[in-house]
Design a protein around this motif. Sequence first.
Motif, PDB file in Angstrom:
ATOM      1  N   GLY A  68       0.806  -1.221   0.000  1.00  0.00           N
ATOM      2  CA  GLY A  68       0.000   0.000   0.000  1.00  0.00           C
ATOM      3  C   GLY A  68       0.829   1.256   0.000  1.00  0.00           C
ATOM      4  O   GLY A  68       0.453   2.270   0.617  1.00  0.00           O
ATOM      5  N   GLY A  69       1.979   1.223  -0.677  1.00  0.00           N
ATOM      6  CA  GLY A  69       2.828   2.408  -0.786  1.00  0.00           C
ATOM      7  C   GLY A  69       3.760   2.633   0.390  1.00  0.00           C
ATOM      8  O   GLY A  69       4.502   3.609   0.411  1.00  0.00           O
ATOM      9  N   LYS A  70       3.729   1.733   1.376  1.00  0.00           N
ATOM     10  CA  LYS A  70       4.599   1.885   2.542  1.00  0.00           C
ATOM     11  C   LYS A  70       5.617   0.749   2.592  1.00  0.00           C
ATOM     12  O   LYS A  70       5.286  -0.407   2.309  1.00  0.00           O
ATOM     13  N   LYS A  71       6.848   1.092   2.951  1.00  0.00           N
ATOM     14  CA  LYS A  71       7.861   0.070   3.124  1.00  0.00           C
ATOM     15  C   LYS A  71       7.524  -0.765   4.357  1.00  0.00           C
ATOM     16  O   LYS A  71       7.080  -0.237   5.378  1.00  0.00           O
ATOM     17  N   VAL A  72       7.778  -2.067   4.240  1.00  0.00           N
ATOM     18  CA  VAL A  72       7.383  -2.991   5.292  1.00  0.00           C
ATOM     19  C   VAL A  72       8.594  -3.644   5.926  1.00  0.00           C
ATOM     20  O   VAL A  72       9.546  -4.018   5.239  1.00  0.00           O
ATOM     21  N   LYS A  73       8.549  -3.786   7.231  1.00  0.00           N
ATOM     22  CA  LYS A  73       9.507  -4.626   7.942  1.00  0.00           C
ATOM     23  C   LYS A  73       8.755  -5.853   8.446  1.00  0.00           C
ATOM     24  O   LYS A  73       7.850  -5.741   9.275  1.00  0.00           O
ATOM     25  N   PHE A  74       9.123  -7.016   7.923  1.00  0.00           N
ATOM     26  CA  PHE A  74       8.503  -8.261   8.355  1.00  0.00           C
ATOM     27  C   PHE A  74       9.241  -8.797   9.574  1.00  0.00           C
ATOM     28  O   PHE A  74      10.471  -8.799   9.616  1.00  0.00           O
ATOM     29  N   GLU A  75       8.490  -9.240  10.555  1.00  0.00           N
ATOM     30  CA  GLU A  75       9.065  -9.849  11.752  1.00  0.00           C
ATOM     31  C   GLU A  75       8.509 -11.261  11.905  1.00  0.00           C
ATOM     32  O   GLU A  75       7.313 -11.487  11.704  1.00  0.00           O
TER      33      GLU A  75
END
Length: 384
Positions: A68-75
């Motif tokens: 959705g246009g945002k950078k993601v950090k997966f945990e």
Amino acid sequence: MQIKSTMIPLVAAIAFAFAGSTFAADDMIVKIGHVGPISGPSAHLGKDNENGAKMAIEELNAKGTMIGGKKVKFELLTEDDGGDPKQGTAAAQKLVDAKVNGVVGHLNSSTSIPAAKIYHDAGIPQISPSSTATAFTSMGYKSTFRVVANDGQLGGTLGRYAVQTLNAKTIAVIDDRTAYGQGVADEFVKGAKSKNPVIKLALRQFTNDKATDFNAILTSIKAAKPDVVFFGGMDSVAGPMLRQMKALGIKAKFMGGDGICTTKLPELAGDGIIDDQVICAEAGGVVDAQKKANDDFRVAFKKRFGAEVIIYAPYVYDSVMTLADAMQQAKSSDPAVYLPFLQNIHHKGITGDIVFDKKGDIKDGTLTMYTFKSGKRELMGVVK
């Protein structure tokens, strides 16, 4: 719309991940839960699964995944269910309380089935990379999925193979009384009888998933002189069973499902494995289109963890990537928003095309047949 796996640059992606990914304070955090037996007799399989999840998480973070246009950090949040149903439901509740965005697990059907209600009630999608019991997707939960074939396909195919290819006239069946072991054994018998209604079921014996002494059971089986012994259970039990079969001079073919069909079986069985005696099937199969990506994964996995894939790690990797794919298509990591996209996903995975039917089963599930020679697992072929 088809989203393809980015498996080809995986080795480079992991190198970038280890070099250090940078995340801004306003990056979206997406929590993926993983549950498997990190302790107990099947701990080696649980660790294999956990490492498959780590591979996916590291790759997603290294390539700067956007939702959705945002950078993601997966945990990755990992819980140990010990292969025990009670511990499994406790682990599931912990992940729900941690507000995970999706769950990959559990490994065993006996833990996946009771945990499924907990995830369903919380509205959290669950993909099992290895649970094959038909009951898992028969409870009507829209949040429950699997990326492998079910027991009907797995056990039924092996049963038909025993009659049509091995020309078995007498079979003996042992299962460990777990949801998986009993289910795959039942389907094996059905498959065999579908091709030979009068095939002789010499014995139906039972053990448990922690047993190591089978002399009483095997002595009875030896007297029945079966052509095939089928075991519904895991490699940690099958290994000692094979050693004791050899000691008793039982030369029948030994068959089983994906639970015994691991690269660890020769180590667990020691000199109990005779060339071509064991015939098993993995509840999935890679055809030509995905073979290179799957091979690349196995190379990267060994480089990352210093160990070969045992069995399910590629399916765990694909499960995590499928969740991420659905989130990207939905432009949201909110389970309520991305669940409909997951239900209609068409993900190009390293284990095959991942498309689910209305129950959450993988469509057109494949099986991979194996035997063992010189202490190594050897491919026989991929079947549907």
